[in-house]
Write an enzyme that holds these catalytic residues in place. Structure first.
Site, PDB file in Angstrom:
ATOM      1  N   ASP A  80       0.864  -1.178   0.000  1.00  0.00           N
ATOM      2  CA  ASP A  80       0.000   0.000   0.000  1.00  0.00           C
ATOM      3  C   ASP A  80       0.903   1.231   0.000  1.00  0.00           C
ATOM      4  OD1 ASP A  80      -2.305   1.682   0.507  1.00  0.00           O
ATOM      5  OD2 ASP A  80      -1.710   1.716   2.605  1.00  0.00           O
ATOM      6  N   ASP A  82      -0.330   5.050   0.908  1.00  0.00           N
ATOM      7  CA  ASP A  82      -0.643   6.062   1.921  1.00  0.00           C
ATOM      8  C   ASP A  82      -0.543   5.503   3.333  1.00  0.00           C
ATOM      9  OD1 ASP A  82      -1.855   8.559   0.343  1.00  0.00           O
ATOM     10  OD2 ASP A  82      -2.540   6.734  -0.646  1.00  0.00           O
TER      11      ASP A  82
END
Length: 289
Positions: A80, A82
């Site tokens: 991922d 963020d």
């Protein structure tokens, strides 16, 4: 056979603590992956009191992960972006520039904790950015976005061993492309902000990349590389990461939201991204910068 891995911030792991736990659990000799930072020992089975011990160690600033000894080193990193590979949520930083920061941050926090539908929360937040000059994206990247500690070492070390690195985000390609380039990822996937006349339109391209798309990325990329899903280590912090974390051979919740941690057995709250190397049995001397 299982491996217990203890990880703390640099200088934060007391050798006496590692020895005491090894004695209590009847493990083999302690192997130090990094002095006073990361250690491991092997044992036959997962202890019944693992979560009680985990809670106690959390209070001392130490992460504890127990995982199978077989197949620890992975051939692919699926990450991922963020609040995982970077320290911010890109949409929150754009919202600050648009003057709607507090409102958007609240929606983001609730969505990442699984309280809101991801797609609906994303479209609601993006709509609030309508009219923002596209040049603000570069401004945010340059002034507001910082890399998560250990990320560059994680990617470089795995790639030096022939690994593949893929960045998959529910955020935006305008950010993943820059972050992927900075960190050396082989590829990236994310949503596309729609721009009209040099300004954000307030919408994103369809289909929206969310939880299911991250699972699809795991399936598609591993199949393309000719590796098993068990050969993948995945890392994320939000509810939309749970699918890929559950499917990957090793799924790590990094500094994750409470509801996400509750559904993951592998949790890192004190270490940085180099913790994912320690979980694979790398020593600090093997890290590549």
């Amino acid at each position: 056979m299982h491996i217990a891995v203890l990880i703390a911030r640099q200088g934060g792991l007391d050798p006496a603590l590692a020895e005491a736990l090894r004695n209590a659990w009847g493990g083999s000799d302690v192997n130090w992956l990094a002095p006073d930072e990361a250690a491991e020992f092997a044992m036959e089975q997962v202890p019944d009191n693992i979560w009680q011990v985990w809670e106690d160690l959390q209070q001392q600033g130490v992460d504890l992960v127990v995982l199978p000894a077989k197949g620890r080193r992975k051939k692919m990193l699926l990450a991922d972006m963020d609040s995982t590979m970077i320290q911010q949520e890109c949409i929150d930083e754009l919202a600050e520039e648009a003057g709607v920061g507090a409102h958007v941050r609240d929606i983001t926090a609730r969505a990442m904790n699984g309280e809101l539908d991801f797609e609906g929360a994303l479209t609601e937040r993006v709509a609030l950015l309508e009219g923002l000059d596209v040049a603000v994206i570069d401004k945010v990247l340059d002034a507001r976005i910082t890399l998560m500690p250990g990320g560059a070492q994680l990617v470089a070390t795995m790639k030096a061993q022939g690994g593949h690195a893929a960045l998959v985000s529910g955020g935006f390609t305008a950010f993943t492309e820059r972050v992927a380039s900075l960190l050396g990822f082989d590829e990236n996937r994310a949503n596309t902000l729609i721009v009209a006349d040099g300004k954000l339109s307030g919408d994103v391209g369809r289909p929206i990349l969310g939880r299911e798309a991250k699972i699809e990325a795991l399936e598609q990329i591993s199949a393309r590389l000719g590796i098993a899903e068990a050969d993948v280590i995945a890392v994320g912090d939000g509810a939309n990461d749970l699918g890929m974390l559950g499917r990957a051979g090793t799924g790590v919740a990094l500094h994750a939201k409470p509801s996400v941690q509750a559904q993951c057995d592998l949790r890192i709250n004190h270490g940085d991204l180099t913790a994912l190397l320690y979980l694979q049995g790398y020593t600090k001397s093997e890290f590549v910068s």
